[in-house]
Design a protein around this motif. Structure first.
Motif, PDB file in Angstrom:
ATOM      1  N   GLN A 126       0.832  -1.208   0.000  1.00 38.95           N
ATOM      2  CA  GLN A 126       0.000   0.000   0.000  1.00 38.95           C
ATOM      3  C   GLN A 126       0.864   1.255   0.000  1.00 38.95           C
ATOM      4  OE1 GLN A 126      -3.307   0.020  -0.277  1.00 38.95           O
ATOM      5  NE2 GLN A 126      -3.271   2.264  -0.369  1.00 38.95           N
ATOM      6  N   GLN A 127       1.947   1.256   0.757  1.00 39.83           N
ATOM      7  CA  GLN A 127       2.861   2.402   0.780  1.00 39.83           C
ATOM      8  C   GLN A 127       3.520   2.594  -0.584  1.00 39.83           C
ATOM      9  OE1 GLN A 127       5.621   1.792   3.965  1.00 39.83           O
ATOM     10  NE2 GLN A 127       4.080   2.027   5.588  1.00 39.83           N
ATOM     11  N   ILE A 128       3.896   1.494  -1.219  1.00 37.81           N
ATOM     12  CA  ILE A 128       4.507   1.598  -2.544  1.00 37.81           C
ATOM     13  C   ILE A 128       3.516   2.176  -3.545  1.00 37.81           C
ATOM     14  CG2 ILE A 128       5.443   0.256  -4.468  1.00 37.81           C
ATOM     15  CD1 ILE A 128       6.594  -1.675  -2.370  1.00 37.81           C
ATOM     16  N   GLY A 129       2.246   1.717  -3.480  1.00 36.21           N
ATOM     17  CA  GLY A 129       1.230   2.262  -4.382  1.00 36.21           C
ATOM     18  C   GLY A 129       1.000   3.742  -4.154  1.00 36.21           C
ATOM     19  N   ASN A 130       0.934   4.174  -2.903  1.00 37.67           N
ATOM     20  CA  ASN A 130       0.748   5.601  -2.599  1.00 37.67           C
ATOM     21  C   ASN A 130       1.922   6.424  -3.122  1.00 37.67           C
ATOM     22  OD1 ASN A 130      -1.667   4.997  -1.294  1.00 37.67           O
ATOM     23  ND2 ASN A 130      -0.677   4.799   0.713  1.00 37.67           N
ATOM     24  N   GLN A 131       3.120   5.896  -2.957  1.00 41.70           N
ATOM     25  CA  GLN A 131       4.300   6.612  -3.441  1.00 41.70           C
ATOM     26  C   GLN A 131       4.286   6.738  -4.963  1.00 41.70           C
ATOM     27  OE1 GLN A 131       7.940   4.978  -1.997  1.00 41.70           O
ATOM     28  NE2 GLN A 131       9.242   6.531  -2.976  1.00 41.70           N
ATOM     29  N   LEU A 132       3.869   5.663  -5.641  1.00 44.70           N
ATOM     30  CA  LEU A 132       3.781   5.722  -7.098  1.00 44.70           C
ATOM     31  C   LEU A 132       2.727   6.721  -7.553  1.00 44.70           C
ATOM     32  CD1 LEU A 132       4.100   1.931  -7.990  1.00 44.70           C
ATOM     33  CD2 LEU A 132       5.766   3.732  -8.464  1.00 44.70           C
ATOM     34  N   GLU A 133       1.605   6.783  -6.852  1.00 41.92           N
ATOM     35  CA  GLU A 133       0.566   7.755  -7.210  1.00 41.92           C
ATOM     36  C   GLU A 133       1.066   9.182  -7.009  1.00 41.92           C
ATOM     37  OE1 GLU A 133      -2.851   6.804  -4.951  1.00 41.92           O
ATOM     38  OE2 GLU A 133      -3.343   4.986  -6.083  1.00 41.92           O
ATOM     39  N   ARG A 134       1.787   9.416  -5.928  1.00 41.18           N
ATOM     40  CA  ARG A 134       2.341  10.756  -5.723  1.00 41.18           C
ATOM     41  C   ARG A 134       3.359  11.099  -6.809  1.00 41.18           C
ATOM     42  NH1 ARG A 134       2.286   8.968  -0.260  1.00 41.18           N
ATOM     43  NH2 ARG A 134       4.501   8.414  -0.412  1.00 41.18           N
ATOM     44  N   SER A 135       4.163  10.115  -7.190  1.00 40.50           N
ATOM     45  CA  SER A 135       5.139  10.362  -8.251  1.00 40.50           C
ATOM     46  C   SER A 135       4.450  10.666  -9.574  1.00 40.50           C
ATOM     47  CB  SER A 135       6.056   9.146  -8.401  1.00 40.50           C
ATOM     48  OG  SER A 135       6.760   8.890  -7.194  1.00 40.50           O
ATOM     49  N   LEU A 136       3.400   9.905  -9.900  1.00 35.20           N
ATOM     50  CA  LEU A 136       2.668  10.160 -11.142  1.00 35.20           C
ATOM     51  C   LEU A 136       1.995  11.523 -11.127  1.00 35.20           C
ATOM     52  CD1 LEU A 136       1.050   6.662 -11.792  1.00 35.20           C
ATOM     53  CD2 LEU A 136       2.826   7.769 -13.145  1.00 35.20           C
ATOM     54  N   SER A 137       1.468  11.914  -9.971  1.00 31.23           N
ATOM     55  CA  SER A 137       0.845  13.234  -9.874  1.00 31.23           C
ATOM     56  C   SER A 137       1.865  14.342 -10.120  1.00 31.23           C
ATOM     57  CB  SER A 137       0.205  13.386  -8.492  1.00 31.23           C
ATOM     58  OG  SER A 137      -0.360  14.677  -8.361  1.00 31.23           O
ATOM     59  N   SER A 138       3.055  14.192  -9.550  1.00 25.58           N
ATOM     60  CA  SER A 138       4.101  15.199  -9.759  1.00 25.58           C
ATOM     61  C   SER A 138       4.531  15.241 -11.219  1.00 25.58           C
ATOM     62  CB  SER A 138       5.310  14.889  -8.864  1.00 25.58           C
ATOM     63  OG  SER A 138       4.944  14.906  -7.502  1.00 25.58           O
ATOM     64  N   ILE A 139       4.617  14.061 -11.833  1.00 25.43           N
ATOM     65  CA  ILE A 139       5.015  14.017 -13.243  1.00 25.43           C
ATOM     66  C   ILE A 139       3.966  14.677 -14.121  1.00 25.43           C
ATOM     67  CG2 ILE A 139       5.433  12.445 -15.177  1.00 25.43           C
ATOM     68  CD1 ILE A 139       6.704  10.535 -13.120  1.00 25.43           C
ATOM     69  N   ARG A 140       2.688  14.424 -13.849  1.00 23.65           N
ATOM     70  CA  ARG A 140       1.625  15.039 -14.649  1.00 23.65           C
ATOM     71  C   ARG A 140       1.629  16.562 -14.483  1.00 23.65           C
ATOM     72  NH1 ARG A 140      -1.450  10.515 -12.504  1.00 23.65           N
ATOM     73  NH2 ARG A 140      -1.745   8.924 -14.142  1.00 23.65           N
ATOM     74  N   GLU A 141       1.841  17.034 -13.260  1.00 23.50           N
ATOM     75  CA  GLU A 141       1.891  18.478 -13.042  1.00 23.50           C
ATOM     76  C   GLU A 141       3.053  19.099 -13.815  1.00 23.50           C
ATOM     77  OE1 GLU A 141       2.122  19.112  -8.893  1.00 23.50           O
ATOM     78  OE2 GLU A 141       0.044  18.505  -8.483  1.00 23.50           O
ATOM     79  N   ARG A 142       4.185  18.438 -13.780  1.00 27.64           N
ATOM     80  CA  ARG A 142       5.336  18.963 -14.511  1.00 27.64           C
ATOM     81  C   ARG A 142       5.087  18.938 -16.017  1.00 27.64           C
ATOM     82  NH1 ARG A 142       9.059  22.662 -14.886  1.00 27.64           N
ATOM     83  NH2 ARG A 142      10.876  21.958 -16.077  1.00 27.64           N
ATOM     84  N   LYS A 143       4.444  17.885 -16.501  1.00 31.23           N
ATOM     85  CA  LYS A 143       4.123  17.790 -17.923  1.00 31.23           C
ATOM     86  C   LYS A 143       3.169  18.893 -18.344  1.00 31.23           C
ATOM     87  CE  LYS A 143       2.210  14.489 -21.269  1.00 31.23           C
ATOM     88  NZ  LYS A 143       1.622  13.134 -21.437  1.00 31.23           N
ATOM     89  N   ALA A 144       2.128  19.148 -17.528  1.00 28.20           N
ATOM     90  CA  ALA A 144       1.181  20.215 -17.843  1.00 28.20           C
ATOM     91  C   ALA A 144       1.866  21.579 -17.840  1.00 28.20           C
ATOM     92  CB  ALA A 144       0.030  20.193 -16.840  1.00 28.20           C
ATOM     93  N   GLN A 145       2.778  21.774 -16.908  1.00 32.24           N
ATOM     94  CA  GLN A 145       3.503  23.048 -16.851  1.00 32.24           C
ATOM     95  C   GLN A 145       4.359  23.245 -18.101  1.00 32.24           C
ATOM     96  OE1 GLN A 145       5.990  23.423 -13.419  1.00 32.24           O
ATOM     97  NE2 GLN A 145       6.716  25.474 -13.973  1.00 32.24           N
ATOM     98  N   LEU A 146       5.033  22.191 -18.541  1.00 35.02           N
ATOM     99  CA  LEU A 146       5.846  22.305 -19.749  1.00 35.02           C
ATOM    100  C   LEU A 146       4.982  22.589 -20.974  1.00 35.02           C
ATOM    101  CD1 LEU A 146       8.359  19.367 -19.178  1.00 35.02           C
ATOM    102  CD2 LEU A 146       8.825  21.807 -18.992  1.00 35.02           C
TER     103      LEU A 146
END
Length: 209
Positions: A126-146
């Motif tokens: 569960q911790q690994i899944g939460n960490q992956l979701e946070r990482s994906l959220s950060s990546i999407r935000e960075r992609k939208a900003q670019l």
């Protein structure tokens, strides 16, 4: 007569040993004196014979000053060596800590990539899944900003091109004669060339009445 090579071992004969000690001691003290005079070096020498008799030489006024200087030097060397050993131990400890951190990071990376998850518990997964979701959220935000930055750059470029086009149109309508100057000049040149092309006839003889 050539002197043979002396073997470096204890002289068994007591008389010969005493004579050799007396000769070599005198030569050693002489060499120490020459070294101190020729090289301006501070030399101190202490010799105890087999019977405990003391022989000493010092280029300083007192041999105790040279001994005190030696002690201070050795103390400084010992302190320096102690500091170096402490620094080496500290570096070794830091190296071990870094190795442990690298090992933990490698294990975490393997788990995030889906490897070695068979031995993980439900909470760990569960911790690994939460960490992956946070990482994906950060990546999407960075992609939208670019993407937004790229769109703004393209819009700025479009506005610049429109402004340049408007300036060119304004210059064209402000000076309309420039667009027809060259055709008029060409027409005038063609008419002048045709007017000069007059047929002439050459006549030789008396003019007719």
């Amino acid at each position: 007569m050539v002197r043979g090579k002396v073997q470096m071992r204890r002289i068994e004969n007591t008389t010969s040993r005493q004579v050799t000690f007396s000769k070599r001691r005198t030569g050693l003290l002489k060499k120490a004196y020459e070294l101190s005079v020729l090289c301006d070096a501070e030399v101190a020498m202490i010799i105890f014979s087999q019977k405990g008799r003391l022989y000493e030489f010092s280029s300083n006024s007192e041999i105790r000053k040279t001994i005190d200087r030696y002690r201070r030097y050795t103390n400084d060397v010992d302190m320096y060596q102690a500091k170096m050993e402490q620094c080496i131990l500290h570096l070794k400890q830091e190296t071990m800590d870094m190795e442990r951190k690298i090992e933990l990071l490698e294990v975490s990376l393997r788990k995030l990539s889906g490897q070695c998850v068979e031995s993980c518990s439900i909470d760990e997964i569960q911790q690994i899944g939460n960490q992956l979701e946070r990482s994906l959220s950060s990546i999407r935000e960075r992609k939208a900003q670019l993407f937004n930055d790229q769109i703004q750059q393209l819009q700025a470029k479009e506005r610049f091109l429109k402004e340049e086009n408007a300036k060119l149109l304004a210059k064209r309508y402000a000076n309309p004669w420039q667009s027809t100057a060259h055709p008029r000049a060409a027409a005038i040149h063609s008419r002048s060339s045709r007017s000069t092309d007059v047929e002439t006839g050459l006549f030789i003889g008396l003019p007719e009445s």
